[in-house]
Design a protein around this motif. Sequence first.
Motif, PDB file in Angstrom:
ATOM      1  N   TYR A 188      23.852  -5.994  42.867  1.00  0.00           N
ATOM      2  CA  TYR A 188      25.301  -5.973  42.913  1.00  0.00           C
ATOM      3  C   TYR A 188      26.303  -5.060  42.589  1.00  0.00           C
ATOM      4  O   TYR A 188      26.192  -4.981  41.050  1.00  0.00           O
ATOM      5  N   LEU A 189      27.247  -5.646  43.169  1.00  0.00           N
ATOM      6  CA  LEU A 189      28.808  -4.928  43.104  1.00  0.00           C
ATOM      7  C   LEU A 189      29.985  -5.084  41.642  1.00  0.00           C
ATOM      8  O   LEU A 189      29.752  -6.475  42.137  1.00  0.00           O
ATOM      9  N   ILE A 192      20.128  -4.384  55.392  1.00  0.00           N
ATOM     10  CA  ILE A 192      21.100  -3.786  55.447  1.00  0.00           C
ATOM     11  C   ILE A 192      22.431  -5.280  55.752  1.00  0.00           C
ATOM     12  O   ILE A 192      21.721  -6.510  56.437  1.00  0.00           O
ATOM     13  N   LYS A 193      22.728  -6.459  54.772  1.00  0.00           N
ATOM     14  CA  LYS A 193      24.311  -6.844  55.228  1.00  0.00           C
ATOM     15  C   LYS A 193      25.448  -6.552  55.141  1.00  0.00           C
ATOM     16  O   LYS A 193      25.775  -5.127  55.392  1.00  0.00           O
ATOM     17  N   SER A 194      26.356  -7.572  55.238  1.00  0.00           N
ATOM     18  CA  SER A 194      27.339  -7.160  54.793  1.00  0.00           C
ATOM     19  C   SER A 194      28.448  -8.791  54.382  1.00  0.00           C
ATOM     20  O   SER A 194      27.440  -9.410  54.162  1.00  0.00           O
ATOM     21  N   SER A 195      29.587  -7.707  54.016  1.00  0.00           N
ATOM     22  CA  SER A 195      30.224  -8.868  52.917  1.00  0.00           C
ATOM     23  C   SER A 195      31.832  -8.593  52.894  1.00  0.00           C
ATOM     24  O   SER A 195      31.791  -6.964  52.954  1.00  0.00           O
ATOM     25  N   TYR A 196      32.764  -9.305  52.475  1.00  0.00           N
ATOM     26  CA  TYR A 196      33.913  -9.059  52.611  1.00  0.00           C
ATOM     27  C   TYR A 196      34.156  -8.464  51.416  1.00  0.00           C
ATOM     28  O   TYR A 196      33.385  -8.780  50.038  1.00  0.00           O
ATOM     29  N   LEU A 197      35.116  -7.802  50.658  1.00  0.00           N
ATOM     30  CA  LEU A 197      35.553  -6.541  49.692  1.00  0.00           C
ATOM     31  C   LEU A 197      36.700  -8.190  48.205  1.00  0.00           C
ATOM     32  O   LEU A 197      36.616  -7.781  47.459  1.00  0.00           O
ATOM     33  N   SER A 198      36.361  -9.310  49.494  1.00  0.00           N
ATOM     34  CA  SER A 198      37.802 -10.190  48.720  1.00  0.00           C
ATOM     35  C   SER A 198      37.795 -11.665  49.488  1.00  0.00           C
ATOM     36  O   SER A 198      37.004 -11.959  50.277  1.00  0.00           O
ATOM     37  N   MET A 205      33.819  -9.931  39.317  1.00  0.00           N
ATOM     38  CA  MET A 205      33.294 -10.510  40.726  1.00  0.00           C
ATOM     39  C   MET A 205      32.122  -9.856  41.107  1.00  0.00           C
ATOM     40  O   MET A 205      32.625  -8.822  40.707  1.00  0.00           O
ATOM     41  N   GLU A 206      31.511 -10.310  41.943  1.00  0.00           N
ATOM     42  CA  GLU A 206      30.670  -9.939  42.062  1.00  0.00           C
ATOM     43  C   GLU A 206      29.830  -9.589  43.749  1.00  0.00           C
ATOM     44  O   GLU A 206      29.998 -11.171  44.346  1.00  0.00           O
ATOM     45  N   ILE A 207      29.763  -8.809  43.671  1.00  0.00           N
ATOM     46  CA  ILE A 207      28.705  -8.492  45.987  1.00  0.00           C
ATOM     47  C   ILE A 207      27.423  -8.231  46.164  1.00  0.00           C
ATOM     48  O   ILE A 207      26.970  -7.165  45.302  1.00  0.00           O
ATOM     49  N   GLU A 208      26.806  -9.215  46.599  1.00  0.00           N
ATOM     50  CA  GLU A 208      25.363  -9.126  46.448  1.00  0.00           C
ATOM     51  C   GLU A 208      25.309  -8.226  47.692  1.00  0.00           C
ATOM     52  O   GLU A 208      25.443  -7.511  48.619  1.00  0.00           O
TER      53      GLU A 208
END
Length: 292
Positions: free
Chosen positions: A157-158, A187-193, A233-236
């Motif tokens: 996680y970031l 590969i996945k995708s996620s928004y930054l907020s 917060m964390e981004i997977e």
Amino acid sequence: MNMLPEACVANILSFTTPADTFSSAAVSSVFSVAADSDFVWEKFLPSGYSHLISTSTTRRRKFSSKKELYRRLCESILIDNGRKIFKIDRLSGKITYVLSARDLSITWSDQRHYWFWSRRADSRFSEAVQLMVTNWLEIKGKIQTGALSPNTSYEAYLIMKVTERAYGLELVPAETWVKVGNGKKQIKSSYLSRLSNKKQQMERLFYGHRVAKKDEAFGSRRREPRVRDDGWMEIEIGEFETGREGGGDDDKEVVMSLTEVIGYQLKGGIVIDGIEVRPKPSKVSAEYFGLS
């Protein structure tokens, strides 16, 4: 059970788990004494723990027992000149690492007009880095599987925050992936907020066609950062497996990446604390806490 010698009980406990050993102390006085023995807790400590303690930047002190040392590692320690955090899970003994922002590769992070390094009271590290402006966001972290617990499923996680004046983070999703050794990228995708309801309505009003394309490409469920217990917060980023200990595949390089470079979208206002690499919650742990 009281008929068994303490050494025999200690030997039995050393083949169980920390969770079992903690709970076994209530079985009998013999189990209670055995569950405190150095022989048992030496088996639960990570290999190379002496080196970890010697390189820790936290206040050095002597530990009265291996069980006390185990409890200290569960609280986490700073190592590698304060660039990493090391800790173990109390119930399983599984290893977690947090790589600081300084331990990551962040494109243009050495140029002040793009990124700004500073001390933060809310960070466990000496400093974090804030994105001022860029159209090319690229963050990578690396760790060896041999530094982690063997035969374990891990998640990366970031750890980040979004400032009040953040911009350009909601329109285009970032690409995340994990690669182990010569294996394939997952590969996945996620928004930054996170996007408020009002912003969602505005986005669809002004970028309706583009949003529809995004939903089609990445699925209708919008993946966003989630709030952690520590206020960050964390981004997977992704998941991976470590190999069997001594199995010949027990030390491979793991690369973890988050990039957002599509369309040269200007963005700013996120603070990066690091990347956390932790074991996936097991069903046993969930049952132990009554979460299943």
